[in-house]
Design a protein around this motif. Structure first.
Motif, PDB file in Angstrom:
ATOM      1  N   ASP A 141      -6.152   1.817   5.958  1.00 20.63           N
ATOM      2  CA  ASP A 141      -7.258   1.542   5.030  1.00 20.63           C
ATOM      3  C   ASP A 141      -6.677   1.081   3.698  1.00 20.63           C
ATOM      4  O   ASP A 141      -5.998   1.840   2.996  1.00 20.63           O
ATOM      5  CB  ASP A 141      -8.091   2.809   4.834  1.00 20.63           C
ATOM      6  CG  ASP A 141      -9.327   2.545   3.981  1.00 20.63           C
ATOM      7  OD1 ASP A 141      -9.572   1.360   3.684  1.00 20.63           O
ATOM      8  OD2 ASP A 141     -10.024   3.509   3.628  1.00 20.63           O
ATOM      9  N   ILE A 142      -6.930  -0.171   3.378  1.00 19.09           N
ATOM     10  CA  ILE A 142      -6.420  -0.726   2.113  1.00 19.09           C
ATOM     11  C   ILE A 142      -7.545  -0.977   1.109  1.00 19.09           C
ATOM     12  O   ILE A 142      -7.301  -1.523   0.039  1.00 19.09           O
ATOM     13  CB  ILE A 142      -5.667  -2.046   2.365  1.00 19.09           C
ATOM     14  CG1 ILE A 142      -6.592  -3.090   2.980  1.00 19.09           C
ATOM     15  CG2 ILE A 142      -4.443  -1.804   3.230  1.00 19.09           C
ATOM     16  CD1 ILE A 142      -5.952  -4.455   3.140  1.00 19.09           C
ATOM     17  N   LEU A 143      -8.741  -0.587   1.427  1.00 14.50           N
ATOM     18  CA  LEU A 143      -9.885  -0.827   0.555  1.00 14.50           C
ATOM     19  C   LEU A 143     -10.278   0.411  -0.246  1.00 14.50           C
ATOM     20  O   LEU A 143     -10.721   0.305  -1.386  1.00 14.50           O
ATOM     21  CB  LEU A 143     -11.092  -1.305   1.372  1.00 14.50           C
ATOM     22  CG  LEU A 143     -10.888  -2.612   2.144  1.00 14.50           C
ATOM     23  CD1 LEU A 143     -12.136  -2.949   2.946  1.00 14.50           C
ATOM     24  CD2 LEU A 143     -10.529  -3.756   1.201  1.00 14.50           C
ATOM     25  N   THR A 144     -10.130   1.585   0.354  1.00 12.90           N
ATOM     26  CA  THR A 144     -10.532   2.814  -0.327  1.00 12.90           C
ATOM     27  C   THR A 144      -9.547   3.139  -1.443  1.00 12.90           C
ATOM     28  O   THR A 144      -8.331   3.147  -1.236  1.00 12.90           O
ATOM     29  CB  THR A 144     -10.597   3.982   0.653  1.00 12.90           C
ATOM     30  OG1 THR A 144     -11.477   3.644   1.728  1.00 12.90           O
ATOM     31  CG2 THR A 144     -11.083   5.243  -0.050  1.00 12.90           C
TER      32      THR A 144
END
Length: 561
Positions: free
Chosen positions: A415-418
């Motif tokens: 997960d690179i968005l959170t």
């Protein structure tokens, strides 16, 4: 910015003056919630916003109607608005992004401190502390004001009748000097001249509790820590006190109901004091028992682990730093001038102080940089030690040095968005509306310099195309010099400039040697031997030019003789 990596390098508290900021005469300062912008109120009524990362001016808020000295500046929750109070009894709310004035109002007295409500996203309510009257709550939209009670009699909760001039015992009237919101703004803490802290409900404007300070000295400052767990007071008895807040940070007003139910057997002031003792508990006291100096502008560090206070003595710039256990860990000594305001950076161990001369000093950690590359398990030894190696320490054993399989699941999605919450801001919520930086406005060049550059370039063009004569002092003031069309003009121009007269060509009769050389021109290359520096320079200027050289040879011969 990765705060956990930077903090170990910087240390815990500042030690030396790193640099200073200067723009006008600064009177007060305030950081935004992230510590990226620093607002400074000036003597001329303007408010300058510094980009604290680049140390450059990002915005200047100036109102032509306000030319009085600024007494306080306060940021809104998301940093898009600034509230400025001045000595001309005015309160001005600014839009930071657009640099526009939203509203301006004039009160009956000068406001010493003004604070926006911390719980509202769009600022509409502020708390103002006038010079010699009770604190007031101001609605910035309508301009209506609500006076806060500064005693039990004013609130109607006590047995003594209200009195505007004197108390029932004949003592002087209350002179409240400090007030502040709780972390989320549901409570207001007011201090009075009898050494009492009144806990007031923001919605009902009713006193729920009273905390009496030992010594009954006038309270000059009330400050909450960033996380809302500690309350700091500064009194006239030369003592800084830190209280632990036992109320919940959110819905603190509802917690009073449970406390009051347990105090049903008490009534009046005794009940209020009993409730106050359950809300605030004295944690530490800080003072200088030797010099017994007064304190000015005390505050907490960003994480609440340190307490700082400035000396109120004239002619010294001293900042005292204590840990929360009560130990004095550092005394910062600055220039020989008084200190007017003080603030600790919300994230980094950086302290900003304002001197009476208007300079803003930045105190930071003094550490030694080490650019050497060491192994992670490297340990520095104070003296040589004999190392005894194991018998098999450096033996090659390929069968035991197998590569271990990684425990990382390579098929798992990353997960690179959170965005994870920063530990330095775990006590506050993040919003996309928050303003952390301002666009830089490039400073235009001075018009005089622009005209000078344009004029010099135009003169250069005119000299190439129109061959206009050079101006006086050409070549000395950065202006272009006119190129000469012939060696004779070079000599004539130098003579004219030396005498200050007009450009007049001199007609000389060629000498016999010159006529002889002129007759032999074209038969062999011409070689001129100069015996002086000035003639050598003139020889270089005529190379490659097909002109009459007789006049120049006469000049060179005269100089040689």
């Amino acid at each position: 910015m990765n705060v956990p990596i930077i903090d170990p390098l910087q240390g815990d508290f500042p030690e030396v003056i790193e640099e200073f900021l200067q723009h006008g005469v600064t009177k007060c300062i305030a950081f935004n919630r992230r510590g990226t912008l620093l607002a400074a109120g000036c003597y001329d009524g303007s408010c300058v916003i510094w980009d604290f990362e680049t140390r450059g001016i990002a915005k200047e808020l100036r109102d032509k109607d306000c030319v009085a000295s600024v007494t306080s500046v306060c940021w809104s929750k998301y940093g898009r608005h600034i509230l400025v109070s001045a000595t001309d009894k005015s309160l001005t709310l600014w839009d930071v992004v657009n640099g526009e004035k939203i509203t301006r109002m004039t009160l009956q007295q000068t406001t010493l401190h003004a604070r926006l409500h911390p719980g509202s996203h769009t600022p509409s309510v502020c708390l103002a502390c006038p010079l010699s009257s009770a604190p007031i709550i101001i609605d910035l939209n309508t301009g209506s004001t609500t006076v806060l009670p500064v005693s039990v009699s004013d609130a109607g909760n006590g047995t003594a009748p209200p009195s505007r001039n004197k108390f029932s015992d004949g003592s002087p009237p209350f002179t409240p000097t400090a007030a502040c919101f709780s972390k989320y703004g549901d409570l207001i803490y007011v201090g009075n001249s009898k050494g009492e802290i009144l806990i007031i409900d923001y919605k009902t404007i009713q006193v729920h509790g009273i905390v009496s300070i030992s010594g009954a000295a006038v309270i000059k400052n009330i400050v909450f820590s960033r996380n809302g767990q500690y309350l700091l007071t500064n009194s006239n008895d030369r003592t800084i006190r830190v209280y632990e807040n036992r109320l919940p940070l959110k819905d603190a007003a509802s917690a009073f109901d449970d406390i009051c139910k347990s105090m049903d057997e008490l009534e009046g002031i005794e009940k209020l004091k009993a409730v106050g003792s359950k809300c605030l508990i004295l944690f530490r006291e800080f003072q200088d028992s030797v010099t017994r100096i007064q304190w000015k502008a005390p505050c907490f560090s960003g994480d609440g682990e340190w307490v700082i206070g400035a000396s109120a003595s004239k002619g010294e710039h001293k900042i005292y730093i204590w840990d929360r256990a009560g130990h004095l860990v550092k005394i910062l000594e600055g220039p020989k001038e008084a200190l007017t305001d003080l603030s600790w950076h919300p994230v980094h161990p950086v302290v900003v102080s304002v001197s009476v001369s208007g300079l803003v000093y930045i105190w930071a950690k003094d550490y030694t940089e080490n650019w050497s590359a060491f192994a992670p398990d490297f340990k520095e030894l104070e003296e040589n030690e004999e190392y005894v190696e194991r018998e098999d320490e450096f033996d090659l054993m390929p069968e035991t040095e197998k590569v271990k399989e990684s425990d990382v699941n390579e098929g798992e999605e990353v997960d690179i968005l959170t965005v994870e919450n920063d530990s330095a801001f775990s006590d506050s919520d993040m919003s996309q509306e928050e303003l952390c930086f301002l666009p830089a406005d490039p400073c235009p060049d001075v018009p005089e310099q622009q005209d000078k550059c344009v004029g010099s370039s135009s003169k250069l063009v005119d000299s190439n195309h129109c061959r206009s004569p050079p101006s006086e002092g050409a070549g000395q003031n950065g202006q272009a010099i006119q190129p000469a069309s012939s060696p004779a003009e070079v000599v004539d121009n130098s003579v004219a400039e030396g005498t200050g007269g007009a450009h007049v060509k001199r007609k000389r009769r060629p000498s016999e040697k010159g006529l002889e050389l002129q007759a032999e021109k074209g038969k062999k290359p011409l070689k001129i031997k100069a015996s002086s520096k000035s003639s050598r320079v003139k020889n270089k200027s005529i190379v490659g030019q097909d002109t009459d050289i007789s006049e120049f040879l006469d000049d060179a011969t005269d100089e040689y003789q």
